[in-house]
Design a protein around this motif. Structure first.
Motif: not given
Length: 426
Positions: A205-206, A140-141, A165-167, A224, A159
């Protein structure tokens, strides 16, 4: 407690050499200690410009590595000009007035037909394969790291399809990177680059960046959350070495054409003329790729007899050369765009015990870090007398066997400490 699974997509991975591989190689090394299980996705058949097989030993057998084929245009470009394709893939771009027609043509193609970069063909097929892996592994990341910034486009697709959840990690800026202007980009292509950059910065997301200057730059584009996690240093194997008997001033890594500090070469030339002992002891050592115009500058100032051109070496050997030397050079292009660049080698320099001579633009993150850690001096390109004076001061300390550094606050730049900061975001 089950470890959190995180998918990391990166182009650079051992046996790739150079600075691009170090950041995520070290994060992956330490993440399991913070209850994170990294799953690393890399190209199966990459065309790495530099190879360092010694780095393979740093990849644990317990880490899941997934490989997928990539079509590398630099292999095709080699048909036109093997030399130009090799130097371009290393990031070496000749001065415009010295560029051949073939090099100009290849730069135009690279900047206008491969947007955002030459690895764009890896995006779609990789995203399709990863959708199945994400489902199977219940991930999920997601983390993407660039350059090449086309890797972020894989993250963008995933995404959109899965809502992970994407960094997005930026080791270097995107459209403001120094070489971007050298790619002969048309206005239409520039708009495409900007549009993709904007889309990634506002979809992740980050955001992770390596410097405060990059954070300030991105803050103008997106709201963001942006976290600064610099590069750092790691515990290195004990290396058997003996310090150079000569007063060795060394630069480790690529020293490209626009990083040509004439104030430094002139200061050394003057000291050679004025001080017979200094002339007898001086050695200028280059470990890595060096631009021809830099060698020309040394020849013009009668410094040819003093330089030792080692060429590219493994990471372990580069550490050895750092510790052997008396002074370490950190040179950055004198431009607004390079203020956000913090070379990875800075942190290794800081723990080498050797004083740093840094030359670059004003108000850089590098200048602040060197001052904060008491590991050397930062000079601007118009500094001359102060630079010459510091070199002479270091030389006198060398002659008295008193050339040391007294660093402070280095622990926060250890790779494990930095990984702890990353783990909090995960």
């Amino acid at each position: 407690m089950n470890k959190k699974k995180v998918l990391i997509i990166t182009y650079y991975w051992p046996p790739a050499g150079g600075p691009g591989v170090q950041r995520w190689l070290k994060f992956v090394k330490y993440l399991p200690e913070f209850n994170v299980e990294p799953i690393v996705f890399i190209p199966e058949n990459p065309n790495y410009p530099l190879i360092d097989n010694s780095l393979k030993s740093e990849v644990s057998d317990d880490i899941t590595i997934i490989k997928y084929p990539i079509k590398e245009p630099y292999r095709v470009a080699g048909i036109l000009s093997k030399k130009s394709s090799q130097t371009m893939s290393k990031g070496v771009i000749s001065e415009e007035k010295k560029q051949s027609f073939i090099e100009k043509f290849m730069l135009f193609i690279r900047g206008n037909f491969f947007i955002p970069d030459a690895r764009i063909s890896w995006v779609k097929p990789s995203a399709n394969v990863l959708l199945e892996i994400i489902e199977k592994e219940k991930i999920d990341t997601l983390i993407t790291t660039g350059p090449p910034h086309s890797v972020h486009l894989i993250g963008l697709r995933l995404k959109e399809k899965r809502g992970l959840r994407w960094l997005a990690d930026f080791r270097d800026p995107w459209t403001s990177i120094g070489y971007h202007k050298q790619l002969r980009i048309t206005k239409n292509a520039e708009r495409k680059h900007k549009k993709l950059e904007n889309c990634v910065l506002n979809s992740a997301d980050q955001l992770l960046v390596t410097s405060n200057n990059t954070k300030s730059e991105f803050r103008k584009i997106t709201n963001r959350p942006i976290e600064v996690i610099t590069n750092g240093y790691d515990d290195e194997p004990v290396i058997d070495f003996e310090k150079d008997k000569k007063f060795t001033i060394a630069h480790i890594g690529s020293l490209l054409s626009k990083r040509n500090p004439m104030n430094l070469w002139k200061a050394l030339s003057e000291l050679v003329k004025e001080n017979h002992e200094f002339a007898k002891d001086l050695q200028i050592r280059f470990v890595g790729v060096v631009g021809e115009n830099i060698l020309e500058s040394l020849r013009d100032l009668n410094l040819s007899d003093y330089f030792d051109d080692i060429g590219y070496v493994s990471h372990n050997q580069s550490i050895m050369y750092q510790k052997k030397s008396q002074l370490l050079l950190l040179i950055e292009i004198d431009s607004e765009e390079t203020k956000s660049i913090i070379p990875g080698k800075l942190f290794e320099y800081m723990v080498s015990g050797r004083p740093i001579i840094s030359i670059g633009p004003k108000d850089t993150d590098v200048e602040k870090i060197i001052k904060e850690t008491n590991t050397g001096n930062h000079f601007y390109y118009d500094d001359y007398e102060s630079l010459k004076s510091i070199i002479l001061e270091h030389y006198k300390a060398f002659k008295n066997d008193e050339l040391e550094t007294y660093p402070i606050g280095l622990q926060k730049y250890h790779r494990k400490s930095l990984t702890h900061s990353l783990s909090k975001l995960l």
